[in-house]
Write an enzyme that holds these catalytic residues in place. Structure first.
Site, PDB file in Angstrom:
ATOM      1  N   ARG A  39       0.622  -1.238  -0.087  1.00 52.16           N
ATOM      2  CA  ARG A  39      -0.055  -0.016  -0.009  1.00 52.16           C
ATOM      3  C   ARG A  39       0.804   1.208  -0.114  1.00 52.16           C
ATOM      4  O   ARG A  39       0.258   2.016  -0.727  1.00 52.16           O
ATOM      5  CB  ARG A  39      -0.893  -0.026   1.290  1.00 52.16           C
ATOM      6  N   LYS A 207     -12.568  -9.977   9.028  1.00 52.45           N
ATOM      7  CA  LYS A 207     -13.474  -8.763   9.043  1.00 52.45           C
ATOM      8  C   LYS A 207     -14.993  -9.527   8.780  1.00 52.45           C
ATOM      9  O   LYS A 207     -15.803  -9.083   7.782  1.00 52.45           O
ATOM     10  CB  LYS A 207     -13.092  -7.712   8.102  1.00 52.45           C
ATOM     11  N   GLY A 360      -5.559  -5.797   2.021  1.00 54.96           N
ATOM     12  CA  GLY A 360      -3.997  -5.612   2.595  1.00 54.96           C
ATOM     13  C   GLY A 360      -3.435  -6.876   2.793  1.00 54.96           C
ATOM     14  O   GLY A 360      -2.257  -7.312   2.467  1.00 54.96           O
ATOM     15  N   GLY A 384     -12.349  -4.819   1.026  1.00 51.19           N
ATOM     16  CA  GLY A 384     -13.795  -4.445   1.493  1.00 51.19           C
ATOM     17  C   GLY A 384     -14.295  -3.442   0.427  1.00 51.19           C
ATOM     18  O   GLY A 384     -15.475  -3.530  -0.031  1.00 51.19           O
TER      19      GLY A 384
HETATM   20  N1  LIG Z   1      -9.825 -18.962  10.624  1.00 48.81           N
HETATM   21  C1  LIG Z   1      -9.384 -17.859  11.002  1.00 48.81           C
HETATM   22  N2  LIG Z   1      -9.178 -17.400  12.351  1.00 48.81           N
HETATM   23  C2  LIG Z   1      -8.719 -16.056  12.630  1.00 48.81           C
HETATM   24  N3  LIG Z   1      -8.194 -15.272  11.561  1.00 48.81           N
HETATM   25  C3  LIG Z   1      -8.124 -15.572  10.550  1.00 48.81           C
HETATM   26  C4  LIG Z   1      -8.643 -16.744   9.923  1.00 48.81           C
HETATM   27  N4  LIG Z   1      -8.526 -17.014   8.836  1.00 48.81           N
HETATM   28  C5  LIG Z   1      -7.921 -15.937   8.299  1.00 48.81           C
HETATM   29  N5  LIG Z   1      -7.504 -14.973   9.397  1.00 48.81           N
HETATM   30  C6  LIG Z   1      -7.181 -13.742   9.389  1.00 48.81           C
HETATM   31  O1  LIG Z   1      -7.652 -12.785   8.618  1.00 48.81           O
HETATM   32  C7  LIG Z   1      -6.812 -11.837   8.479  1.00 48.81           C
HETATM   33  C8  LIG Z   1      -7.112 -10.953   7.139  1.00 48.81           C
HETATM   34  O2  LIG Z   1      -8.380 -10.576   7.216  1.00 48.81           O
HETATM   35  P1  LIG Z   1      -8.937  -9.629   6.408  1.00 48.81           P
HETATM   36  O3  LIG Z   1      -8.436  -8.237   7.022  1.00 48.81           O
HETATM   37  O4  LIG Z   1     -10.499  -9.749   6.570  1.00 48.81           O
HETATM   38  O5  LIG Z   1      -8.276  -9.576   4.752  1.00 48.81           O
HETATM   39  P2  LIG Z   1      -7.918  -8.406   3.879  1.00 48.81           P
HETATM   40  O6  LIG Z   1      -6.852  -7.564   4.450  1.00 48.81           O
HETATM   41  O7  LIG Z   1      -7.411  -9.178   2.750  1.00 48.81           O
HETATM   42  O8  LIG Z   1      -9.079  -7.847   3.567  1.00 48.81           O
HETATM   43  C9  LIG Z   1      -5.312 -12.112   8.535  1.00 48.81           C
HETATM   44  O9  LIG Z   1      -4.712 -11.672   9.096  1.00 48.81           O
HETATM   45  C10 LIG Z   1      -5.498 -14.055   8.816  1.00 48.81           C
HETATM   46  O10 LIG Z   1      -4.552 -14.221   9.892  1.00 48.81           O
HETATM   47  O1  LIG Z   2      -7.460  -2.755   5.464  1.00 45.38           O
HETATM   48  C1  LIG Z   2      -8.399  -2.239   4.880  1.00 45.38           C
HETATM   49  O2  LIG Z   2      -9.300  -2.751   4.111  1.00 45.38           O
HETATM   50  P1  LIG Z   2      -9.284  -4.542   3.707  1.00 45.38           P
HETATM   51  O3  LIG Z   2      -8.976  -5.423   4.884  1.00 45.38           O
HETATM   52  O4  LIG Z   2     -10.684  -4.856   3.232  1.00 45.38           O
HETATM   53  O5  LIG Z   2      -8.342  -4.400   2.458  1.00 45.38           O
HETATM   54  C2  LIG Z   2      -8.543  -0.773   4.954  1.00 45.38           C
HETATM   55  O6  LIG Z   2      -7.338  -0.077   5.124  1.00 45.38           O
HETATM   56  C3  LIG Z   2      -9.532  -0.246   5.510  1.00 45.38           C
HETATM   57  O7  LIG Z   2      -9.615  -0.597   6.860  1.00 45.38           O
HETATM   58  P2  LIG Z   2     -11.038  -0.822   7.822  1.00 45.38           P
HETATM   59  O8  LIG Z   2     -11.583  -2.059   7.364  1.00 45.38           O
HETATM   60  O9  LIG Z   2     -10.394  -0.961   9.341  1.00 45.38           O
HETATM   61  O10 LIG Z   2     -11.929   0.388   7.463  1.00 45.38           O
END
Ligand SMILES: Nc1ncnc2c1ncn2[C@@H]1O[C@H](COP(=O)(O)OP(=O)(O)O)[C@@H](O)[C@H]1O
Ligand SMILES: O=C(OP(=O)(O)O)[C@H](O)COP(=O)(O)O
Length: 405
Positions: A39, A207, A360, A384
């Protein structure tokens, strides 16, 4: 939608002007070290153009989800250091968000200087539901760039958030879309307008509440919806199996049940998972079938059988969007699911599929496996944000840039 762009702003002239840039610098950290700078690198083109044109650039960004007050572990200090290296210029870090230090440093900027404000989410007004509160913070940001200032929205990963530095500030200053936002939108437009079937979306990550909310709108648009990561356990619970201490969104169990009733033919859930006795890299592990469930421990990855099944459907997809790791890939014991899915999408891409990986942590995961960025059609900085765009939802941070001309 008519949006003014960075090119328009540069044509107007920025030399000597204060320009506030909202970037998404929310990078993963381990022990205070940046583990993936994707990023930060993605923010460089917009910043460089503004600095080369002589703007006084003030960058605002968040890191993690602090609770509206300073948290030393979530300071942007490591980000300022890395951004300095990438830009080849000294990036000053303000000791506060819009306080006396930020104000003094902003006043001291000369043409081509850059200042990073401390984590905007240290100020509770950033994420407040109360528009008047958010507007107060937005006004304080405007004060830093001065009356002839401008706002560049370049934090694509955060444009789905109705927050002061993303949304409210754009109502107060002449506002422009940065190059990163423009590039990301081009790719997402292609995915939605030139979608070749089969179209697969893969969801995972942690998330959970954010992402469960998009399934309703996404499921009717896709041929396959693969669900892994922390997301999966609310569905597994909805199928009637215990999930121990796994991530669970209790208030969404009924919703997941309903989604399975209506979209069961599209949704693919793991049929086995890797269960850990603790959340740690050296945890003891076992494999559980999700039809039986488990009462102790937590599911931290999809199981080997699920990796095979998911890989089989993904390898034959012609359009793939993936957001959210399949497991806690940061620990090697729980990385196999994410690696298997990544490799299947790479194989589909080599066979001509159009593939986008967003988020991310998802982007960090594929890079940590040594997969080249060009093994996918696009690696997006937004997870997201991309999902909500694909869902067809209006993104506040983009809608507010619409000049309706
Ligand atoms: N079964 C699980 N239990 C807890 N955490 C998890 C699990 N599967 C994935 N994760 C965690 O989810 C995190 C990423 O989630 P998220 O922020 O939603 O993804 P992104 O940043 O790609 O949008 C990673 O740090 C990973 O360790
Ligand atoms: O990490 C982010 O989103 P992402 O996990 O959906 O890629 C963005 O920085 C937004 O963060 P937020 O979901 O805490 O608002």
């Amino acid at each position: 939608m008519a949006v003014r762009t960075l090119k328009d702003l540069l044509a107007e002239g920025v030399s000597g002007r204060g320009v506030l840039v909202r970037s998404d610098l929310n990078v993963p950290l381990a022990d205070g070290e940046i583990t993936d700078a994707g990023r930060i690198l993605a923010s460089v083109p917009t910043l460089t153009q503004l600095l080369d044109a002589g703007a006084k650039v003030i960058v605002t960004a968040h890191l993690g989800r602090p609770q509206g007050e300073p948290d030393a572990a979530l300071s942007l200090a490591p980000v300022a250091a890395r951004l300095s290296t990438e830009l080849g210029r000294n990036v000053q870090l303000a000791g506060d968000v819009v306080g006396s230090d930020a104000l003094a440093r902003a006043e001291g900027l000369t043409d081509g200087d850059i200042l990073l404000l401390e984590n905007i989410r240290f100020d509770a007004r950033e994420t407040s539901k109360d528009e008047a509160e958010r507007t107060k913070l937005a006004k304080a940001l405007v004060e830093l760039v001065g009356d002839d200032g401008a706002f560049v929205s370049d934090g694509f990963g955060v444009v789905h958030r109705k927050q002061a530095s993303v949304y409210d500030v754009a109502k107060l200053l002449p506002s422009y879309a940065g190059d990163l936002v423009a590039t990301e939108l081009d790719v997402l437009t292609r995915i939605t307008t030139e979608t070749e079937q089969p179209y697969a979306v893969v969801l995972g990550g942690s998330k959970v509440s954010d992402k469960l909310a998009v399934i309703e709108a996404l499921a009717p648009k896709v041929d396959t919806l693969v669900i892994g990561g922390g997301m999966a356990f609310t569905f597994i619970k909805a199928q009637g199996s215990p999930v121990g201490d796994s991530l669970l969104q209790e208030d969404m169990i009924a919703t997941c049940k309903d989604l399975l009733d209506r979209f069961g033919d599209v949704i693919h859930l793991p049929h086995d998972v890797v269960v850990a006795d603790k959340f740690a890299p050296d945890a003891q592990t076992s494999i559980a079938m999700t039809s039986d469930g488990f009462t102790e421990g937590m599911g931290l990855d999809i199981g080997p059988g699920s990796v095979e099944r998911f890989a089989t459907v993904l390898r034959s997809a012609k359009t793939v969007f993936w957001n959210g790791p399949m497991g806690v890939f940061e620990f090697e014991k729980f990385a196999a699911g994410t690696r298997g899915v990544a490799e299947a999408i790479v194989a589909a891409t080599a066979d001509g599929a159009f593939s986008v990986v967003g988020g991310g942590d998802s982007a960090a995961a594929v890079r940590s496996f040594g997969l080249a960025d060009d093994a996918f059609s696009h690696i997006s900085t937004g997870g997201g944000a991309s999902l909500e765009y694909l869902e067809g939802k209006e993104l506040p941070g983009l809608a507010v840039l619409d000049t309706q001309e």
